[in-house]
Design an enzyme around this catalytic site. Structure first.
Site, PDB file in Angstrom:
ATOM      1  N   ALA A  15     -59.585  51.248  64.826  1.00 48.47           N
ATOM      2  CA  ALA A  15     -60.156  51.435  63.488  1.00 48.47           C
ATOM      3  C   ALA A  15     -60.815  52.803  63.411  1.00 48.47           C
ATOM      4  O   ALA A  15     -61.318  53.316  64.418  1.00 48.47           O
ATOM      5  CB  ALA A  15     -61.197  50.357  63.223  1.00 48.47           C
TER       6      ALA A  15
ATOM      7  N   GLY B  17     -58.176  48.345  67.350  1.00 48.82           N
ATOM      8  CA  GLY B  17     -57.245  47.874  66.323  1.00 48.82           C
ATOM      9  C   GLY B  17     -55.803  48.261  66.617  1.00 48.82           C
ATOM     10  O   GLY B  17     -54.866  47.589  66.178  1.00 48.82           O
TER      11      GLY B  17
ATOM     12  N   GLU C 194     -54.669  45.548  68.737  1.00 46.91           N
ATOM     13  CA  GLU C 194     -54.525  44.332  67.926  1.00 46.91           C
ATOM     14  C   GLU C 194     -53.244  44.390  67.085  1.00 46.91           C
ATOM     15  O   GLU C 194     -52.561  43.379  66.910  1.00 46.91           O
ATOM     16  CB  GLU C 194     -55.768  44.141  67.045  1.00 46.91           C
ATOM     17  CG  GLU C 194     -56.993  43.792  67.891  1.00 46.91           C
ATOM     18  CD  GLU C 194     -58.301  43.895  67.117  1.00 46.91           C
ATOM     19  OE1 GLU C 194     -58.614  45.003  66.641  1.00 46.91           O
ATOM     20  OE2 GLU C 194     -58.991  42.877  66.991  1.00 46.91           O
TER      21      GLU C 194
ATOM     22  N   GLU D 272     -64.285  48.059  71.756  1.00 39.49           N
ATOM     23  CA  GLU D 272     -65.280  47.850  70.690  1.00 39.49           C
ATOM     24  C   GLU D 272     -66.681  47.568  71.222  1.00 39.49           C
ATOM     25  O   GLU D 272     -67.676  47.932  70.600  1.00 39.49           O
ATOM     26  CB  GLU D 272     -64.847  46.686  69.775  1.00 39.49           C
ATOM     27  CG  GLU D 272     -63.668  46.992  68.868  1.00 39.49           C
ATOM     28  CD  GLU D 272     -62.321  46.697  69.508  1.00 39.49           C
ATOM     29  OE1 GLU D 272     -62.249  46.549  70.744  1.00 39.49           O
ATOM     30  OE2 GLU D 272     -61.328  46.617  68.753  1.00 39.49           O
TER      31      GLU D 272
HETATM   32  N1  COA Z   1     -61.694  56.706  64.782  1.00 32.08           N
HETATM   33  C1  COA Z   1     -61.874  57.956  64.271  1.00 32.08           C
HETATM   34  N2  COA Z   1     -61.596  59.068  64.943  1.00 32.08           N
HETATM   35  C2  COA Z   1     -61.124  58.952  66.196  1.00 32.08           C
HETATM   36  C3  COA Z   1     -60.919  57.694  66.789  1.00 32.08           C
HETATM   37  C4  COA Z   1     -61.211  56.534  66.030  1.00 32.08           C
HETATM   38  N3  COA Z   1     -61.032  55.296  66.501  1.00 32.08           N
HETATM   39  N4  COA Z   1     -60.449  57.896  68.044  1.00 32.08           N
HETATM   40  C5  COA Z   1     -60.365  59.213  68.212  1.00 32.08           C
HETATM   41  N5  COA Z   1     -60.768  59.861  67.102  1.00 32.08           N
HETATM   42  C6  COA Z   1     -60.830  61.302  66.862  1.00 32.08           C
HETATM   43  C7  COA Z   1     -61.922  61.948  67.683  1.00 32.08           C
HETATM   44  O1  COA Z   1     -63.181  61.812  67.051  1.00 32.08           O
HETATM   45  C8  COA Z   1     -61.442  63.378  67.741  1.00 32.08           C
HETATM   46  O2  COA Z   1     -61.735  64.016  66.522  1.00 32.08           O
HETATM   47  P1  COA Z   1     -62.342  65.534  66.523  1.00 32.08           P
HETATM   48  O3  COA Z   1     -61.219  66.366  67.078  1.00 32.08           O
HETATM   49  O4  COA Z   1     -62.632  65.781  65.084  1.00 32.08           O
HETATM   50  O5  COA Z   1     -63.536  65.495  67.417  1.00 32.08           O
HETATM   51  C9  COA Z   1     -59.935  63.225  67.803  1.00 32.08           C
HETATM   52  O6  COA Z   1     -59.640  61.911  67.320  1.00 32.08           O
HETATM   53  C10 COA Z   1     -59.378  63.340  69.221  1.00 32.08           C
HETATM   54  O7  COA Z   1     -60.054  62.411  70.040  1.00 32.08           O
HETATM   55  P2  COA Z   1     -60.937  62.817  71.334  1.00 32.08           P
HETATM   56  O8  COA Z   1     -62.014  61.799  71.504  1.00 32.08           O
HETATM   57  O9  COA Z   1     -61.371  64.232  71.256  1.00 32.08           O
HETATM   58  O10 COA Z   1     -59.837  62.682  72.470  1.00 32.08           O
HETATM   59  P3  COA Z   1     -60.089  62.337  74.000  1.00 32.08           P
HETATM   60  O11 COA Z   1     -58.791  62.563  74.681  1.00 32.08           O
HETATM   61  O12 COA Z   1     -61.290  63.054  74.507  1.00 32.08           O
HETATM   62  O13 COA Z   1     -60.443  60.754  74.028  1.00 32.08           O
HETATM   63  C11 COA Z   1     -60.148  58.450  73.416  1.00 32.08           C
HETATM   64  C12 COA Z   1     -59.496  59.842  73.589  1.00 32.08           C
HETATM   65  C13 COA Z   1     -59.100  57.523  72.813  1.00 32.08           C
HETATM   66  C14 COA Z   1     -60.579  57.906  74.791  1.00 32.08           C
HETATM   67  C15 COA Z   1     -61.384  58.571  72.504  1.00 32.08           C
HETATM   68  O14 COA Z   1     -61.001  59.291  71.330  1.00 32.08           O
HETATM   69  C16 COA Z   1     -61.961  57.264  72.065  1.00 32.08           C
HETATM   70  O15 COA Z   1     -62.645  56.611  72.842  1.00 32.08           O
HETATM   71  N6  COA Z   1     -61.723  56.849  70.797  1.00 32.08           N
HETATM   72  C17 COA Z   1     -62.309  55.684  70.218  1.00 32.08           C
HETATM   73  C18 COA Z   1     -61.584  54.428  70.686  1.00 32.08           C
HETATM   74  C19 COA Z   1     -62.288  53.197  70.152  1.00 32.08           C
HETATM   75  O16 COA Z   1     -63.446  52.946  70.411  1.00 32.08           O
HETATM   76  N7  COA Z   1     -61.549  52.388  69.373  1.00 32.08           N
HETATM   77  C20 COA Z   1     -62.049  51.176  68.804  1.00 32.08           C
HETATM   78  C21 COA Z   1     -62.591  51.430  67.453  1.00 32.08           C
HETATM   79  S1  COA Z   1     -63.317  49.954  66.765  1.00 32.08           S
END
Ligand code: COA
Length: 262
Positions: free
Chosen positions: A68, A113, A116, A136
């Protein structure tokens, strides 16, 4: 099928519809618009008799979907959160209720998500570098689009607790060992492998595939005796199709059946 969307792409390749989650700058995170567009695209392909199989994939090589869109969370009210949860559950349930097989092609991070969404699909093929999880808990919430209920049915209570309560991410290999994905392939081969599976499914008997999916998805949610009756009724119904005749004739004449879906 020529409709253009803001957050997804829909392309047709023979009898296969490819739906691409297309917000790579946000790792294909699912926002409200993407949910609406997914619902619209899924409805369109479901109603298109020319489509025999659907593939969902993420744009790029980094993510299927990182879940999400967290940027919307700071302003969310509890009432709105409940609505969003129900909406997502309904969109993903639609995939389970679709009459056509749906394959998730996991081309990278498949989190929250995103996982999911993949769980709602019938098959999951992962790239070697894919990572799967429900992080989450690290945000102080729990999965709200079916994760707590569906993950446990696929990988069991012990493993589901590791993912959901500890927020552990699985590498593709471990996901394969746990049965969370069906196959792991090098990233460069992902599209070809998924296409081969989609083509095989596209050549199958559509009505029998539909009833197989119903018997499996819904039969497993009811008492065994009820599920067995559902199986008998659906199996009997298939004897009214022309495809069963084609299947039997092809067997007798040692040829390949050409199923038409009637
Ligand atoms: N929602 C919104 N933006 C997201 C996102 C999400 N779920 N997941 C990643 N992004 C964005 C990041 O904020 C970043 O944006 P920016 O360039 O403006 O800073 C961009 O996508 C790239 O992600 P980044 O975190 O820089 O890549 P990474 O390789 O360092 O890490 C993840 C990758 C997937 C480990 C990390 O992005 C992450 O933990 N994301 C969230 C996952 C999550 O918690 N999902 C459940 C949501 S309920």
């Amino acid at each position: 099928m020529s409709k253009s969307y803001e957050t997804i792409k829909v392309e047709r390749e023979e009898r296969i519809a490819w739906i691409t989650l297309n917000r790579p700058h946000r790792l294909n995170a699912l926002n409200d618009v993407m949910m609406e567009e997914l619902l619209d695209a899924l409805t369109t392909v479901e109603n298109d008799p020319g489509v025999r199989c659907v593939v969902i994939i993420g744009e790029g090589d980094r993510a299927f979907s990182a879940g999400a869109d967290i940027t919307a969370f700071p302003k969310i009210t509890p009432t709105r959160a409940e609505e969003l949860s129900r909406k997502g559950q309904k969109v993903f349930s639609m995939i389970e209720e679709m009459s056509k097989p749906v394959i998730a092609a996991l081309n990278g991070y498949t989190l929250g998500g995103g996982l999911e969404l993949a769980l709602a699909c019938d098959f999951r093929i992962a790239s070697e570098h894919a990572e799967l999880g429900n992080p989450e808990i690290n945000l102080g919430i729990i999965p709200g689009w079916g994760g707590t209920q569906k993950l446990v049915r696929i990988i069991g209570l012990r493993n589901a607790k590791r993912l959901i309560m500890l927020g552990e991410r699985l590498k593709a290999d471990e996901a394969l060992q746990l049965g969370l994905v069906d196959k792991v392939v090098p990233f460069e081969r992902l599209r070809d492998e998924v296409k081969a599976l989609a083509q095989k499914l596209s050549e199958g008997p559509p009505i029998a595939l539909k009833y197989a999916k119903y018997a499996l998805n819904f039969g497993s949610q009811v008492p065994l005796e009820v599920g067995l009756r559902l199986e008998s009724a659906l199996m009997a119904l298939l004897f009214s199709t022309n495809d069963v005749k084609r299947g039997i004739e092809a067997f007798m004449s040692k040829s390949k059946p050409q199923f038409k879906g009637d």
